[in-house]
Design an enzyme around this catalytic site. Structure first.
Site, PDB file in Angstrom:
ATOM      1  N   ASP A 115      34.738 -10.042  29.871  1.00 16.76           N
ATOM      2  CA  ASP A 115      35.293  -9.790  28.531  1.00 16.76           C
ATOM      3  C   ASP A 115      35.466  -8.290  28.306  1.00 16.76           C
ATOM      4  O   ASP A 115      35.146  -7.773  27.236  1.00 16.76           O
ATOM      5  CB  ASP A 115      34.392 -10.389  27.456  1.00 16.76           C
TER       6      ASP A 115
ATOM      7  N   GLY B 224      27.437 -10.321  10.977  1.00 19.22           N
ATOM      8  CA  GLY B 224      28.617 -11.118  11.255  1.00 19.22           C
ATOM      9  C   GLY B 224      28.294 -12.588  11.227  1.00 19.22           C
ATOM     10  O   GLY B 224      27.230 -13.001  10.747  1.00 19.22           O
TER      11      GLY B 224
END
Length: 244
Positions: free
Chosen positions: A196, A82
Site C-alpha cells: 500500500d 478516525g
C-alpha cells in the site's frame, strides 16, 4: 442543531461537491488533492505535527486506556481520530520520550479482519529495523484494547506536502526515492511486502528524513503462496495500484 445542520450542508456544498466534480473531470491530476482534503477533514494518522504542549503535563485528556496503562504512559493529546481508532501523543514515563500511541476502536475489536490487520502491522514493524521505517516500541493489549506504541514523528506526509507546496523538485524526489527504496529493500530482505505504498504513507520529517508508514496491509513470504490461490481479492489503494 439547526446551525450544525447548516454547517454540514455548507461543508458539502463548498468542498465535497466541487472536489467530486474535479475528480470526475480530471481524475489523473486531482486524486492527490481530493485525498489530502479528505484526510484533513477526517484525520486518522499515527503521526502529526509537533504538540504545542511539549514539556508540559496535560490533564483531563480523555482516552480509553486503563489506570495501569497511564502509569507507564502520560497521555498528552489526541492527535487523530478516525473510523477505526485514535492516535494519542504521550510521554513514556520510564524514558521521558514522546511517543505516538494508536489503538483500535473498541467497537471494532469483534471484527476479526480489522483486529488481524492491526496486530499484523505491529508484528511486521517489530521485525523491521531501519532508519527509513517508522519504529515501533511496544504493542499489546490493555485489557481487551489493542494498542501500538511507536516513535512520534514531526513533519508531514508527501500528499500534504504536494498540496501545500506543489510539485517536488527532481533533486528532492531523487533523495526521497532513494530513502524509500532503502526502506523497501530492508522490508523485502525480511520477506515483507508493503502492498500500500502511496504519498500518504511516505512521511518527511522536519529534518528531511523519510519514513515509510502503515504496514497494516503488508504480507510476509509464507502468505504469498497462499494468496496466489485466492481469486477476486483486491487489497490496496486503487489510485496507486499497478494495473495488473
Amino acid at each position: 442543531r439547526i446551525l450544525v445542520a447548516l454547517a454540514d450542508l455548507l461543508l458539502y456544498v463548498t468542498i465535497y461537491i466541487p472536489l467530486s466534480l474535479l475528480y470526475l473531470l480530471l481524475p489523473n491530476t486531482s486524486h492527490v488533492l481530493v485525498e489530502s482534503v479528505h484526510r484533513r477533514l477526517t484525520p486518522c494518522k499515527m503521526v502529526a505535527s509537533p504538540s504545542q504542549t511539549k514539556g508540559a503535563r496535560v490533564q483531563n485528556v480523555f482516552s480509553p486506556f486503563s489506570a495501569a496503562f497511564r502509569e507507564k504512559y502520560d497521555i498528552l493529546e489526541n492527535i487523530g481520530t478516525g473510523a477505526f481508532g485514535s492516535v494519542f501523543l504521550a510521554r513514556q514515563l520510564s524514558l521521558g520520550r514522546e511517543v505516538a500511541i494508536k489503538h483500535l476502536a473498541p467497537k471494532h475489536i469483534p471484527n476479526k479482519n480489522l483486529l488481524k490487520r492491526f496486530l499484523r502491522e505491529a508484528k511486521v514493524l517489530s521485525a523491521l529495523r531501519h532508519p527509513n521505517i517508522v519504529e515501533i516500541y511496544d504493542y499489546g493489549l490493555d485489557g481487551e484494547l489493542p494498542y501500538l506504541v511507536q516513535e512520534f514523528l514531526s513533519g508531514r506526509a508527501i500528499d500534504e506536502f504536494l498540496v501545500d507546496e506543489g510539485p517536488i523538485s527532481e533533486e528532492k524526489a531523487i533523495v526521497i526515492g532513494k530513502q524509500v527504496a532503502q526502506a523497501l529493500q530492508c522490508a523485502h530482505e525480511k520477506g515483507v511486502i508493503h502492498r500500500d505504498l502511496k504519498p500518504a504513507n511516505i512521511f518527511i520529517s522536519k529534518e528531511g528524513n523519510v519514513k515509510v508508514l502503515d504496514f497494516g496491509l503488508a504480507m510476509t513470504s509464507p502468505e504469498v503462496d497462499e494468496r496466489l490461490t485466492k481469486t477476486g481479492l483486491v487489497i490496496g489503494t486503487p489510485g496507486y495500484m499497478a494495473p495488473e
